[in-house]
Enzyme design. Structure first.
Site, PDB file in Angstrom:
ATOM      1  N   ARG A  98       0.811  -1.231   0.000  1.00 23.56           N
ATOM      2  CA  ARG A  98       0.000   0.000   0.000  1.00 23.56           C
ATOM      3  C   ARG A  98       0.839   1.273   0.000  1.00 23.56           C
ATOM      4  O   ARG A  98       0.368   2.328   0.419  1.00 23.56           O
ATOM      5  CB  ARG A  98      -0.989   0.010   1.165  1.00 23.56           C
ATOM      6  CG  ARG A  98      -1.971  -1.160   1.135  1.00 23.56           C
ATOM      7  CD  ARG A  98      -3.176  -0.939   2.032  1.00 23.56           C
ATOM      8  NE  ARG A  98      -4.015  -2.125   2.034  1.00 23.56           N
ATOM      9  CZ  ARG A  98      -3.937  -3.083   2.969  1.00 23.56           C
ATOM     10  NH1 ARG A  98      -3.083  -2.972   3.974  1.00 23.56           N
ATOM     11  NH2 ARG A  98      -4.739  -4.125   2.904  1.00 23.56           N
ATOM     12  N   LYS A 124       1.982  11.047 -12.020  1.00 21.27           N
ATOM     13  CA  LYS A 124       1.088  10.105 -12.709  1.00 21.27           C
ATOM     14  C   LYS A 124       1.849   8.813 -12.939  1.00 21.27           C
ATOM     15  O   LYS A 124       2.931   8.816 -13.528  1.00 21.27           O
ATOM     16  CB  LYS A 124       0.651  10.666 -14.063  1.00 21.27           C
ATOM     17  CG  LYS A 124      -0.563  11.543 -14.003  1.00 21.27           C
ATOM     18  CD  LYS A 124      -1.110  11.692 -15.412  1.00 21.27           C
ATOM     19  CE  LYS A 124      -2.283  12.620 -15.479  1.00 21.27           C
ATOM     20  NZ  LYS A 124      -2.734  12.796 -16.876  1.00 21.27           N
ATOM     21  N   GLU A 180       7.251  16.226 -26.489  1.00 22.04           N
ATOM     22  CA  GLU A 180       6.689  16.718 -25.218  1.00 22.04           C
ATOM     23  C   GLU A 180       7.221  18.121 -24.906  1.00 22.04           C
ATOM     24  O   GLU A 180       6.520  18.926 -24.301  1.00 22.04           O
ATOM     25  CB  GLU A 180       6.999  15.747 -24.078  1.00 22.04           C
ATOM     26  CG  GLU A 180       6.391  14.350 -24.226  1.00 22.04           C
ATOM     27  CD  GLU A 180       4.901  14.254 -23.869  1.00 22.04           C
ATOM     28  OE1 GLU A 180       4.259  15.282 -23.586  1.00 22.04           O
ATOM     29  OE2 GLU A 180       4.362  13.122 -23.893  1.00 22.04           O
ATOM     30  N   LYS A 198       5.165  22.332 -15.946  1.00 20.27           N
ATOM     31  CA  LYS A 198       4.460  21.173 -15.400  1.00 20.27           C
ATOM     32  C   LYS A 198       4.239  21.338 -13.895  1.00 20.27           C
ATOM     33  O   LYS A 198       3.157  21.022 -13.370  1.00 20.27           O
ATOM     34  CB  LYS A 198       5.219  19.879 -15.688  1.00 20.27           C
ATOM     35  CG  LYS A 198       4.426  18.666 -15.254  1.00 20.27           C
ATOM     36  CD  LYS A 198       4.611  17.475 -16.137  1.00 20.27           C
ATOM     37  CE  LYS A 198       3.638  16.374 -15.734  1.00 20.27           C
ATOM     38  NZ  LYS A 198       3.859  15.127 -16.449  1.00 20.27           N
ATOM     39  N   GLU A 223      -5.914  15.956 -11.671  1.00 25.83           N
ATOM     40  CA  GLU A 223      -6.561  16.136 -12.970  1.00 25.83           C
ATOM     41  C   GLU A 223      -8.079  16.262 -12.867  1.00 25.83           C
ATOM     42  O   GLU A 223      -8.826  15.537 -13.505  1.00 25.83           O
ATOM     43  CB  GLU A 223      -6.160  15.003 -13.927  1.00 25.83           C
ATOM     44  CG  GLU A 223      -6.501  15.344 -15.378  1.00 25.83           C
ATOM     45  CD  GLU A 223      -5.762  14.445 -16.378  1.00 25.83           C
ATOM     46  OE1 GLU A 223      -4.561  14.240 -16.233  1.00 25.83           O
ATOM     47  OE2 GLU A 223      -6.421  13.974 -17.311  1.00 25.83           O
ATOM     48  N   ARG A 259      -5.152  20.235 -15.273  1.00 26.23           N
ATOM     49  CA  ARG A 259      -4.040  19.340 -15.597  1.00 26.23           C
ATOM     50  C   ARG A 259      -4.213  18.633 -16.937  1.00 26.23           C
ATOM     51  O   ARG A 259      -3.223  18.255 -17.582  1.00 26.23           O
ATOM     52  CB  ARG A 259      -3.855  18.299 -14.479  1.00 26.23           C
ATOM     53  CG  ARG A 259      -2.661  17.404 -14.729  1.00 26.23           C
ATOM     54  CD  ARG A 259      -2.290  16.524 -13.554  1.00 26.23           C
ATOM     55  NE  ARG A 259      -1.147  15.701 -13.929  1.00 26.23           N
ATOM     56  CZ  ARG A 259      -0.318  15.119 -13.082  1.00 26.23           C
ATOM     57  NH1 ARG A 259      -0.512  15.254 -11.793  1.00 26.23           N
ATOM     58  NH2 ARG A 259       0.697  14.408 -13.506  1.00 26.23           N
ATOM     59  N   ASN A 293      -2.242  16.983 -21.761  1.00 27.57           N
ATOM     60  CA  ASN A 293      -2.510  15.902 -22.702  1.00 27.57           C
ATOM     61  C   ASN A 293      -2.763  16.392 -24.120  1.00 27.57           C
ATOM     62  O   ASN A 293      -3.370  15.691 -24.934  1.00 27.57           O
ATOM     63  CB  ASN A 293      -3.698  15.063 -22.216  1.00 27.57           C
ATOM     64  CG  ASN A 293      -3.247  14.004 -21.225  1.00 27.57           C
ATOM     65  OD1 ASN A 293      -2.157  13.482 -21.329  1.00 27.57           O
ATOM     66  ND2 ASN A 293      -4.096  13.707 -20.257  1.00 27.57           N
ATOM     67  N   HIS A 337      -2.760   8.509 -28.173  1.00 34.66           N
ATOM     68  CA  HIS A 337      -3.046   7.231 -27.514  1.00 34.66           C
ATOM     69  C   HIS A 337      -3.784   6.278 -28.457  1.00 34.66           C
ATOM     70  O   HIS A 337      -3.572   5.067 -28.420  1.00 34.66           O
ATOM     71  CB  HIS A 337      -3.888   7.457 -26.256  1.00 34.66           C
ATOM     72  CG  HIS A 337      -3.097   8.009 -25.105  1.00 34.66           C
ATOM     73  ND1 HIS A 337      -3.686   8.435 -23.935  1.00 34.66           N
ATOM     74  CD2 HIS A 337      -1.764   8.203 -24.941  1.00 34.66           C
ATOM     75  CE1 HIS A 337      -2.751   8.872 -23.110  1.00 34.66           C
ATOM     76  NE2 HIS A 337      -1.577   8.747 -23.690  1.00 34.66           N
ATOM     77  N   HIS A 385       5.936   6.642 -27.717  1.00 39.98           N
ATOM     78  CA  HIS A 385       4.883   7.522 -27.204  1.00 39.98           C
ATOM     79  C   HIS A 385       5.031   8.949 -27.762  1.00 39.98           C
ATOM     80  O   HIS A 385       4.077   9.558 -28.238  1.00 39.98           O
ATOM     81  CB  HIS A 385       4.918   7.528 -25.672  1.00 39.98           C
ATOM     82  CG  HIS A 385       4.002   8.518 -25.044  1.00 39.98           C
ATOM     83  ND1 HIS A 385       2.626   8.441 -25.149  1.00 39.98           N
ATOM     84  CD2 HIS A 385       4.260   9.628 -24.307  1.00 39.98           C
ATOM     85  CE1 HIS A 385       2.078   9.458 -24.505  1.00 39.98           C
ATOM     86  NE2 HIS A 385       3.042  10.195 -23.977  1.00 39.98           N
TER      87      HIS A 385
END
Lengths: 380, 380
Positions: free
Chosen positions: A141, A163, A205, A247, A257, A261, A265, A272, A285
């Site tokens: 956890r 993320k 990016e 960022k 998000e 945020r 994307n 994607h 990517h």
């Protein structure tokens, strides 16, 4: 819903391009802020590794490509702080960002009886960072972890902001958590050995941050793209720092998000779909995001949010960066179907990050026929 | 480290046993507090389901045993609030609390294009609750979920407090998250159809709350055990309420188990070793905890923390509840090995939750030879 980058009461930090090659950017989050260290030579610098959580065991997660270059060097540094320094070496590539790889990390941690103070180190690109972060978030956890990104893409984007995820056969990054690292160490020397294709993927990016948040930065990238492609240290240091600043500013306002945020994307909804449609690992990517930004720029223009000249400007920059500007021929229906399971979709309606002014992003739906035209125009 | 249940500046809520059969207990957490509704007939009561997060889709996760009893009734209620109400029916049992089952939930959610507003409902016992909660915590990095516990064990313990997990072949609950539900709905009518073995397993967790936090409650359980075994509604309502109050009090102070919360694991270190050692599903979790409490009570006595009469008192109560008081013959070395990967272990040192006064727990290590004697004394 419209999530504009021009949030009230907050100010994007000012930009300052100079010849410095070392920077520190701080992410401010309640109780869990952390620093991003940027510069050449950080990996072999003992000061880089001071002040991390104490534990008996450090486990470095890396891949077969990165391990020969950096694993022993990082292990050497960490041995000054941990009784045991272990490694999990995974296969390289987006195709391995799955439950099977994640489980290899758990197998190792449990077989070695690693307790919940164990610190994980993600040594590699975005895939290693996302998987290691997710493993850290759910092992017992939650155990602490440190990002040591070795690709440009990971340094400017995926290692920052917490993320984490793995892919599912039906969608990219569908299983994951918001979980912040203890520190991000972006050693710029790592970029020297990056294959050209990976460098270009990272530049996708970098380019992204211009149109969504900083028109001046977009112009700076256009002016300095040759220096970046030549891996000039000062240019690279500024680009990484500026991306991390933007960022940090976005994530500081909207860690989970709920709104703002999502602008990070830009290009990712189309991107994607390309990645999932081709099968993970066919395109990098960043390559899919590059092509996706061309499509999203076109959609911004077709919706009347941007003047016509914005599309050729983005098209030219993305092409100069060595990125693909034509998507694979998946078929328009397949593109739409893949985009409907995007995490930003709501009630089956696809929602796109679009540009509505240089340096200002918005999120909104678009009519399917218009989206179809965009895909048609930018596919082989 | 010593984590005592007598934390400073906080007061366990007072106890009041009366003939009421309906109660509400609130869990106070920053920004994410929620209510536990306890009473007969809650499932079929429309008011139970008001005010949950709005969404297009609700997905009920349940198992093959519970589905025939409650699935249609819950679906009927939820159709008043959601356009689509779907179900994922998993096999029943601890042996299925694994990645494969979790992935069945993801497969369904993605195949049905469920977005990140989708609300999950965990309809079943502790296994369903833990898995559904974990699925909710990582699907698209987090969707809301509601606990609808149908076993006594889940109502008094596992559905409350936000611990979610799946098992790993090398350790129980090793992969998971802290993730709070939106609401817990404990319909006491569900206990009527519970097999006697499941009822006893639930009573193990009920008994646990006495020695760790409330000496009076321990005496109350001893006085009312026959009524509980007969499923008397008022007795059951009070037991569930009191357990939830104690758990709420503990979790409110230490959500992420930095210290105090570990006392809820009384009997669990020995118990998890039994479960993992036998293979998940051989013993019910509550059965292993029952036997584990006998061992942990003995260890408390042997360490001089409790007078000798504490062991026979706990032994008698656990036996009366229909629980095993002798562990399986795994071999002492195997017990020790299994306990060293317990989540509470640090640097290979096993740490036990022990009783140091009726209603007061502590956490500490114990010498291996003493632990071996305890195992020896309480195994077949």
């Amino acid at each position: 819903m419209t999530a504009s980058a021009q949030a009230p009461n907050t100010q994007l930090p000012a930009s300052s391009a100079n010849l410095d090659t070392s920077h520190k950017v701080s992410i401010a989050l309640d109780q869990r802020g952390y620093d991003i260290l940027i510069g050449p030579g950080l990996l072999d610098e003992p000061a880089t590794w001071l002040g991390l959580p104490k534990a008996q065991v450090a486990v470095i997660v890396t891949n077969e490509t990165v391990a020969p270059l950096y694993l022993e060097r990082l292990s050497h540094q960490l041995r000054a702080h941990y009784t045991r320094v272990e490694a999990v070496v995974l296969p390289d590539g987006e195709a391995y960002k799955d439950w099977a790889s994640l489980n290899k990390i758990f197998d190792h941690l449990l077989a070695q009886a690693c307790d919940r103070k164990t610190v994980l180190f993600a040594l590699g690109g975005g895939v290693i960072g996302d998987m290691t972060g997710f493993a850290a978030s759910v092992y017992m956890r939650g155990v602490p972890f440190v990002q040591v990104p070795t690709t440009l893409l990971a340094q400017v984007d995926s290692s920052v902001g917490g993320k984490t995820a793995i892919n599912h056969p039906l969608g990219k990054n569908m299983i994951g958590a918001f979980y912040q690292p203890e520190r991000v160490v972006a050693d710029l020397d790592g970029l020297d050995s990056l294959p050209p294709r990976e460098l270009s993927a990272g530049l996708a990016e970098v380019i992204k941050y211009g149109p969504i948040a900083d028109a001046e930065f977009l112009a700076w990238i256009e002016d300095h793209l040759d220096a970046l492609l030549a891996r000039d240290k000062a240019a690279m240091a500024y680009a990484v720092k500026r991306c991390c600043e933007i960022k940090a500013w976005v994530v500081g306002q909207d860690e989970r998000e709920q709104g703002l945020r999502a602008i990070l994307n830009f290009g990712h909804t189309f991107g994607h779909a390309i990645e999932t449609g081709l099968g993970y690992g066919e395109w990098l990517h960043g390559e899919a995001v590059g092509c996706g930004m061309v499509m999203a720029s076109d959609l911004s223009v077709r919706l009347g949010l941007m003047p016509a000249e914005f599309l050729p400007r983005m098209h030219r920059l993305i092409e100069r960066a060595g990125l693909p500007v034509l998507g694979p021929a998946l078929g328009i229906e397949r593109y739409l179907e893949l985009m409907r399971v995007d995490k930003k979709a709501e009630s089956g309606e696809i929602r796109f990050v679009l540009i509505e002014g240089l340096g200002r992003a918005t999120m909104r739906a678009a009519p399917d026929p218009l989206v179809a035209e965009v895909i048609q125009s930018h596919c082989r």
